[in-house]
Scaffold this motif. Structure first.
Motif, PDB file in Angstrom:
ATOM      1  N   SER A 220      33.997  16.150  -8.469  1.00  0.00           N
ATOM      2  CA  SER A 220      33.378  17.355  -7.917  1.00  0.00           C
ATOM      3  C   SER A 220      33.268  17.258  -6.400  1.00  0.00           C
ATOM      4  O   SER A 220      33.469  18.247  -5.679  1.00  0.00           O
ATOM      5  N   CYS A 263      31.766  25.645  -3.767  1.00  0.00           N
ATOM      6  CA  CYS A 263      30.625  25.327  -4.628  1.00  0.00           C
ATOM      7  C   CYS A 263      30.896  25.764  -6.067  1.00  0.00           C
ATOM      8  O   CYS A 263      30.601  25.024  -7.020  1.00  0.00           O
ATOM      9  N   MET A 267      31.215  23.307  -9.393  1.00  0.00           N
ATOM     10  CA  MET A 267      30.333  23.436 -10.555  1.00  0.00           C
ATOM     11  C   MET A 267      31.124  23.715 -11.829  1.00  0.00           C
ATOM     12  O   MET A 267      30.795  23.205 -12.900  1.00  0.00           O
ATOM     13  N   THR A 271      31.247  21.219 -15.006  1.00  0.00           N
ATOM     14  CA  THR A 271      30.980  21.625 -16.396  1.00  0.00           C
ATOM     15  C   THR A 271      32.088  21.158 -17.333  1.00  0.00           C
ATOM     16  O   THR A 271      31.827  20.663 -18.441  1.00  0.00           O
ATOM     17  N   VAL A 289      19.604  19.740 -18.955  1.00  0.00           N
ATOM     18  CA  VAL A 289      20.757  20.484 -18.435  1.00  0.00           C
ATOM     19  C   VAL A 289      20.365  21.237 -17.164  1.00  0.00           C
ATOM     20  O   VAL A 289      21.149  21.320 -16.202  1.00  0.00           O
ATOM     21  N   VAL A 290      19.140  21.767 -17.128  1.00  0.00           N
ATOM     22  CA  VAL A 290      18.673  22.506 -15.952  1.00  0.00           C
ATOM     23  C   VAL A 290      18.635  21.581 -14.732  1.00  0.00           C
ATOM     24  O   VAL A 290      19.075  21.954 -13.636  1.00  0.00           O
ATOM     25  N   LEU A 292      20.367  18.859 -14.277  1.00  0.00           N
ATOM     26  CA  LEU A 292      21.740  18.507 -13.908  1.00  0.00           C
ATOM     27  C   LEU A 292      22.379  19.606 -13.057  1.00  0.00           C
ATOM     28  O   LEU A 292      22.980  19.326 -12.011  1.00  0.00           O
ATOM     29  N   TYR A 293      22.241  20.868 -13.486  1.00  0.00           N
ATOM     30  CA  TYR A 293      22.880  21.957 -12.744  1.00  0.00           C
ATOM     31  C   TYR A 293      22.173  22.230 -11.418  1.00  0.00           C
ATOM     32  O   TYR A 293      22.810  22.648 -10.448  1.00  0.00           O
ATOM     33  N   MET A 296      23.591  19.593  -9.310  1.00  0.00           N
ATOM     34  CA  MET A 296      25.002  19.881  -9.064  1.00  0.00           C
ATOM     35  C   MET A 296      25.167  20.982  -8.014  1.00  0.00           C
ATOM     36  O   MET A 296      26.072  20.926  -7.175  1.00  0.00           O
ATOM     37  N   LEU A 297      24.277  21.992  -8.043  1.00  0.00           N
ATOM     38  CA  LEU A 297      24.356  23.081  -7.072  1.00  0.00           C
ATOM     39  C   LEU A 297      24.069  22.580  -5.656  1.00  0.00           C
ATOM     40  O   LEU A 297      24.814  22.893  -4.713  1.00  0.00           O
TER      41      LEU A 297
END
Length: 403
Positions: A220, A263, A267, A271, A289-290, A292-293, A296-297
């Motif tokens: 990423s 970006c 992402m 995923t 998961v929240v 992680l994202y 990641m953002l």
């Protein structure tokens, strides 16, 4: 028979002739002088540009230095924690041997079992050594003595190597015990102390459980660098950059808009890598998961900011690609995802704090293997956020300056 052989020979010569004719069409008579002039022109384009010269000379020198220091699978500067319920000689001898070994940097003494979990969660020790109350007494009586080693399975390679070093130290101490001396004098095999290994977060020390989550961050990061890094350079090469500047959008809006595609790509690929790691390779996902994202953002914004800085300094896509490679490879090496950070020189360990990939690696390992909480991830997430703000701000300033 002779006629058949003659016919085959004629057909073969015809095939060779047709092949030679096609080659002559593809490669007509070459003029070495014209080729030399073009080669000279390409070298002048490559070497007369200051940015190109720097990208050719500086990155290889910088990377050979970083590879030499950081790219090692040896395990050094290991931090160890000890919970010693035994007050006897033999547990102290093992602890002193750890403190005197060049492999182990520090030995932290714990006061109770409640301190083991925080030390392991915050990665303050690669393993925790626990002695029970009867350890030395069992050795003096010649009875089997047990100790427990709790390994941090998130760093599977380093944990296995450190456990091997520790077993060698224990073997030396076992040879000095009364029973060990008796067995040595009888030319028999020296008995080993019973060390029970237990791995947290990765019970079987599976390498894929360690490496695949790290790979999500690495890929990423490189995608964000390359996609954003090539955007401005591509506009300059095709001649649309000036048209973009005379549009109603101000330079700051253009720069921030350039960050968004990188970006999103980072992402989306993150995923895809997440699904492949969990469903394809069976890596456990135990966290949020929240979280992680969210990480990641912020991480994608930091990667895009670095890519936009590279793009603002580059006049061509070739320069932008070389610049992204120059920045990306050292960041991957000092992130802790390939080789342990504790093996690196002190100045590289401090320099890695400026690397967003290092902090994202900490979060993603925690999300996959240990169900890290938001509070536990707050420090790493805060560092990524600070790096993201700085990189995006500097990238926008550089873009406006070049515009």
């Amino acid at each position: 028979m002779a006629r058949r052989l003659g016919g085959a020979s004629t057909a073969g010569r015809g095939l060779v002739a047709r092949g030679a004719a096609r080659l002559s069409q593809l490669f007509p008579r070459l003029n070495l002088r014209r080729m030399a002039i073009i080669v000279r022109k390409e070298l002048l384009v490559l070497l007369c540009n200051k940015v190109s010269r720097l990208l050719i000379i500086v990155p290889p020198l910088m990377q050979i230095v970083i590879f030499g220091w950081a790219a090692t699978m040896e395990v050094r500067n290991v931090d160890v924690a000890v919970l010693n319920h035994d007050s006897g000689r033999w547990s102290r001898d093992i602890i002193h041997a750890l403190e005197g070994s060049p492999t182990f940097r520090s030995v932290t003494h714990l006061q109770g079992e409640g301190q083991i979990r925080p030390v392991a969660d915050r990665q303050r020790a690669l393993f925790v050594l626990v002695f029970d109350e009867e350890f030395s007494r069992h050795i003096e009586k010649g009875e089997p003595a047990q100790a427990q080693v709790i390994l941090d399975g998130r760093r599977s390679n380093a944990a296995q190597i450190a456990a091997y070093y520790f077993e060698r130290i224990v073997a030396q101490v076992a040879a000095a015990t009364p029973r060990g001396q008796v067995m040595q004098s009888a030319a028999a095999e020296v008995p080993r102390l019973d060390i029970r290994m237990r791995c947290w977060f990765n019970p079987n020390l599976e390498f894929q459980w360690f490496f695949l989550p790290n790979l999500i961050g690495m890929l990423s990061f490189m995608l964000g660098l390359v996609v954003t890094g090539l955007s401005v350079a591509r506009e300059r090469e095709v001649g649309t950059f000036d048209q973009l500047l005379v549009s109603p959008a101000i330079p700051t809006e253009i720069a921030l808009a350039k960050l968004v595609p990188g970006c999103l790509v980072g992402m989306v690929h993150g995923t895809i890598f997440l699904v492949i790691s969990v469903l394809g390779f069976g890596v456990p996902f135990t966290g949020s998961v929240v979280l992680l994202y969210l990480a990641m953002l912020v991480f994608a914004a930091a990667s895009g900011g670095v890519g936009l800085m590279v793009s603002s300094l580059s006049a061509t896509q070739q320069q932008a690609f070389l610049g992204a490679f120059t920045v990306g490879v050292p960041c991957i090496l000092i992130s802790g995802g390939v080789t342990p950070i504790m093996n690196m020189p002190v100045f590289l360990q401090h320099a890695s704090q400026l690397n967003p990939l290092r902090h994202f690696t900490t979060i993603i390992q925690g999300v996959f293997l240990k169900d890290i909480t938001v509070a536990a991830a707050a420090v790493s997430l805060g560092k990524i956020t600070c790096i993201s703000i700085v990189t995006v701000s500097v990238a926008v300033w550089m873009f406006r300056r070049k515009a």
